[in-house]
Scaffold this active site. Structure first.
Site, PDB file in Angstrom:
ATOM      1  N   ASP A 198      81.290  40.023  17.901  1.00 56.36           N
ATOM      2  CA  ASP A 198      79.844  39.785  17.937  1.00 56.36           C
ATOM      3  C   ASP A 198      79.335  39.298  16.576  1.00 56.36           C
ATOM      4  O   ASP A 198      78.462  39.925  15.968  1.00 56.36           O
ATOM      5  CB  ASP A 198      79.132  41.081  18.340  1.00 56.36           C
ATOM      6  CG  ASP A 198      77.697  40.847  18.779  1.00 56.36           C
ATOM      7  OD1 ASP A 198      77.371  39.705  19.144  1.00 56.36           O
ATOM      8  OD2 ASP A 198      76.887  41.795  18.760  1.00 56.36           O
ATOM      9  N   ALA A 219      66.107  48.779  14.674  1.00 57.39           N
ATOM     10  CA  ALA A 219      66.150  49.330  16.030  1.00 57.39           C
ATOM     11  C   ALA A 219      66.713  48.260  16.949  1.00 57.39           C
ATOM     12  O   ALA A 219      66.177  47.157  17.017  1.00 57.39           O
ATOM     13  CB  ALA A 219      64.752  49.745  16.483  1.00 57.39           C
ATOM     14  N   ALA A 220      67.798  48.576  17.614  1.00 53.17           N
ATOM     15  CA  ALA A 220      68.460  47.604  18.490  1.00 53.17           C
ATOM     16  C   ALA A 220      68.535  48.146  19.910  1.00 53.17           C
ATOM     17  O   ALA A 220      67.819  49.082  20.264  1.00 53.17           O
ATOM     18  CB  ALA A 220      69.848  47.281  17.949  1.00 53.17           C
ATOM     19  N   LYS A 223      73.540  55.441  11.956  1.00 56.87           N
ATOM     20  CA  LYS A 223      73.294  54.782  13.240  1.00 56.87           C
ATOM     21  C   LYS A 223      73.312  55.849  14.333  1.00 56.87           C
ATOM     22  O   LYS A 223      74.332  56.508  14.546  1.00 56.87           O
ATOM     23  CB  LYS A 223      74.383  53.728  13.485  1.00 56.87           C
ATOM     24  CG  LYS A 223      74.201  52.890  14.736  1.00 56.87           C
ATOM     25  CD  LYS A 223      75.310  51.841  14.800  1.00 56.87           C
ATOM     26  CE  LYS A 223      75.211  50.979  16.046  1.00 56.87           C
ATOM     27  NZ  LYS A 223      76.287  49.952  16.090  1.00 56.87           N
ATOM     28  N   ALA A 279      70.940  51.698  19.722  1.00 54.86           N
ATOM     29  CA  ALA A 279      70.797  52.686  18.653  1.00 54.86           C
ATOM     30  C   ALA A 279      69.772  52.214  17.640  1.00 54.86           C
ATOM     31  O   ALA A 279      69.351  51.049  17.653  1.00 54.86           O
ATOM     32  CB  ALA A 279      72.145  52.917  17.963  1.00 54.86           C
ATOM     33  N   GLN A 280      69.362  53.116  16.785  1.00 57.73           N
ATOM     34  CA  GLN A 280      68.540  52.738  15.644  1.00 57.73           C
ATOM     35  C   GLN A 280      69.151  53.326  14.380  1.00 57.73           C
ATOM     36  O   GLN A 280      69.918  54.284  14.427  1.00 57.73           O
ATOM     37  CB  GLN A 280      67.087  53.190  15.823  1.00 57.73           C
ATOM     38  CG  GLN A 280      66.852  54.670  15.936  1.00 57.73           C
ATOM     39  CD  GLN A 280      65.406  54.965  16.341  1.00 57.73           C
ATOM     40  OE1 GLN A 280      64.880  54.399  17.310  1.00 57.73           O
ATOM     41  NE2 GLN A 280      64.742  55.862  15.616  1.00 57.73           N
ATOM     42  N   VAL A 281      68.824  52.704  13.254  1.00 50.96           N
ATOM     43  CA  VAL A 281      69.470  53.038  11.984  1.00 50.96           C
ATOM     44  C   VAL A 281      68.451  53.638  11.025  1.00 50.96           C
ATOM     45  O   VAL A 281      67.350  53.091  10.853  1.00 50.96           O
ATOM     46  CB  VAL A 281      70.125  51.797  11.352  1.00 50.96           C
ATOM     47  CG1 VAL A 281      70.829  52.161  10.052  1.00 50.96           C
ATOM     48  CG2 VAL A 281      71.105  51.156  12.327  1.00 50.96           C
TER      49      VAL A 281
END
Length: 560
Positions: free
Chosen positions: A337, A185-186, A205, A189-191
């Site tokens: 990134d 979880a970022a 994602k 979004a979350q995966v």
């Protein structure tokens, strides 16, 4: 007493700004792209729409209030802690460092509490080499997941709603299984892990619902704060930073673009077995949903895993810097990134026992071709210490006044250094440089950053992140510098296609590039051998001096 009243007055104004601006920005951003509800619309739908807007506005107000109050305290600290101090004095520098440290800790707390894009903004600022050391050391902890609070996963029913809206109503017809518990979880979004009907294991994602409204609030507040700081402190101009960050974030929100970036990078490295880009499944990919091949692996800075698996960290570091050097100097298509969470080391029976898996292709930069070529030339000039060429290229990059600092920024050497590359500077060079840097003001740094092309800011940030990873892997920066030199030569040579160009022509330019690199290595070897040669000559001189002195004494004894 007057000083106390000034502080009280400033705090009162800051509080008013927090209340009025926080509320105004939150409601303005939450309504910026909303459609008017027509008189014929369903009353219940209108009520739900208003309720959602109100929740978004309240949420935005809380986040923006924290941001504005934190920045107000930071501004107050700088304004009154440094008041009355002579700018070039030792007392001023010590006090400035203390304020930097306090302010960095306040911003770290703000990023950790607000999470989301504030974490990304903190990561972005920490990765820039122009950020004061106090800020970069404190904010760099945001890159480390073990010390950064993870994003709270969104309830699966909301995630399911995004999947249905984007992929169709019958999810069971698309997947054999879909794990409701996210594996990551970022901030955007979350995966989730899933298995397609074809038995292919994939990572899905999914963008958080209502994310765009939150982005508008956060970027609006950041823009307001940057303008406020520029107004209060004209020498501290951060508009360029906010502008670059907004571009970065907006490009990251389009998962279709991320999928295209992934496929473009996969094509560029199709002949490199050390690089793995997860395959995109386009039939299950939209602007808000990205479905890619699931890949196992550990973070690129997980040294313990490498040791247990018999993988040499130095080989991983060398492979990593070669991949990104090829991106920058040859392809001109750069992953923006490359922090450890986006690069995995996967076990492989071939290729020295590992493969590098590149994830998260949302932030990319297509470098201007003329910029790419001139950046290649800059590196060649820095390696050979061709000062005239560095100054000439500084004119092209728009920073003629500051081009002499390029070798310092990228190779850790002063403009007229004679020390071995990658070995740092001599004590005398450090003293001279320290005296010179004392004359630089924040206005100079702001002017330098504003004048640079946006492509330059991208390579600066990418280079800073790579340096950080290499330090964690315990590898000398000389490896990075030599690799950059090699690919800079390769990137500056004509691009030829073996399928269409004459074989002799292709062979000639390849040989020319190899000879140029060999010549460069000989120059580097000479520079590195110079200190040892000087020590040897000094030793021989001392030895000869002693020998002649001894012979003279013998002659005096023999002939009284």
């Amino acid at each position: 007493m007057r000083r106390i009243m000034k502080i009280f007055s400033f705090r009162s104004v800051a509080s008013i700004c927090v209340i009025t601006t926080g509320t105004g920005l939150a409601f303005q951003a939450s309504n910026s792209n909303s459609k008017f509800v027509s008189s014929s619309s369903d009353t219940h739908s209108a009520s739900l729409d208003f309720e959602e807007k109100f929740r978004t506005a309240v949420y935005g107000f809380r986040r923006s209030s924290r941001a504005i109050s934190t920045i107000s305290l930071v501004v107050l600290d700088y304004k009154y802690s440094l008041h009355g101090l002579v700018e070039d004095s030792e007392e001023y520098r010590l006090k400035l460092s203390e304020v930097h440290l306090r302010s960095a800790k306040r911003l770290l707390k703000l990023c950790q509490v607000n999470k989301g894009f504030y974490v990304k903004a903190g990561q972005f600022a920490a990765s820039l080499r122009q950020t004061p050391n106090e800020y970069s050391s404190i904010l760099s902890s945001l890159q480390d997941q073990s010390s950064t609070p993870q994003a709270v996963p969104c309830p699966f029913k909301d995630i399911k709603g995004v999947l249905i809206n984007n992929l169709g109503s019958d999810i069971s017809a698309m997947f054999l299984s879909l794990d409701e518990q996210p594996i990551a979880a970022a901030s955007i979004a979350q995966v989730h892990r899933a298995i397609l009907k074809s038995n292919q294991e994939v990572a899905i994602k999914v963008q958080y619902p209502g994310l765009m409204q939150h982005v508008k609030i956060d970027t609006t507040v950041m823009s307001f704060l940057s303008r406020t700081i520029s107004w209060l402190f004209p020498d501290y101009r951060f508009d360029w930073l906010v502008s670059e960050f907004e571009k970065t974030i907006l490009s990251e929100l389009d998962f279709m673009q991320e999928a295209r970036n992934a496929e473009g990078t996969s094509e560029n490295f199709k002949k490199n077995n050390l690089v793995k880009i997860p395959q995109v499944y386009w039939e299950f990919t939209t602007r808000q949903v990205l479905t890619m091949e699931f890949c196992e692996g550990h973070k690129v800075d997980d040294i313990e895993f490498m040791k247990q698996s018999g993988i040499e960290p130095s080989k991983v570091a060398k492979a990593l810097v070669e991949v990104f050097a090829e991106m920058i100097f040859v392809h001109g298509f750069v992953h923006g990134d490359p922090h450890p969470g986006n690069i995995l080391v996967s076990l492989d029976s071939l290729n020295d026992g590992f493969t590098l898996v590149l994830l998260d292709h949302g932030i990319y930069k297509q470098l201007d071709e003329e910029f790419r070529l001139n950046y290649c030339r800059l590196w060649k000039a820095m390696i050979t210490l061709d000062t005239d060429k560095i100054l000439q290229l500084g004119e092209w990059f728009g920073v003629p006044k500051y081009s002499k600092y390029f070798p310092l920024i990228f190779t850790g050497r002063s403009f007229d250094s004679t020390s071995a590359i990658g070995m740092g500077m001599s004590n005398e060079e450090k003293r001279n440089l320290k005296q010179e840097l004392k004359l630089l003001k924040m206005e100079d740094i702001s002017s330098f950053m504003e004048s640079l092309p946006s492509d330059f800011l991208t390579v600066l940030r990418t280079d800073a992140l790579l340096r950080s990873i290499m330090r964690k892997l315990g590898v000398s920066q000389r490896v990075r510098i030599l690799t950059y030199a090699k690919f800079a030569l390769h990137g500056s040579s004509p691009k030829l296609n073996p399928a269409t160009d004459a074989i002799v022509k292709v062979a000639y330019f390849r040989l020319k590039t190899c000879l140029s690199y060999l010549h460069l290595r000989l120059i580097l070897a000479g520079i590195e051998a110079l200190p040892s040669f000087q020590k040897f000559m000094h030793f021989m001189y001392s030895l000869c001096k002693r020998f002649f002195h001894a012979m003279k004494n013998i002659q005096m004894l023999s002939f009284p």
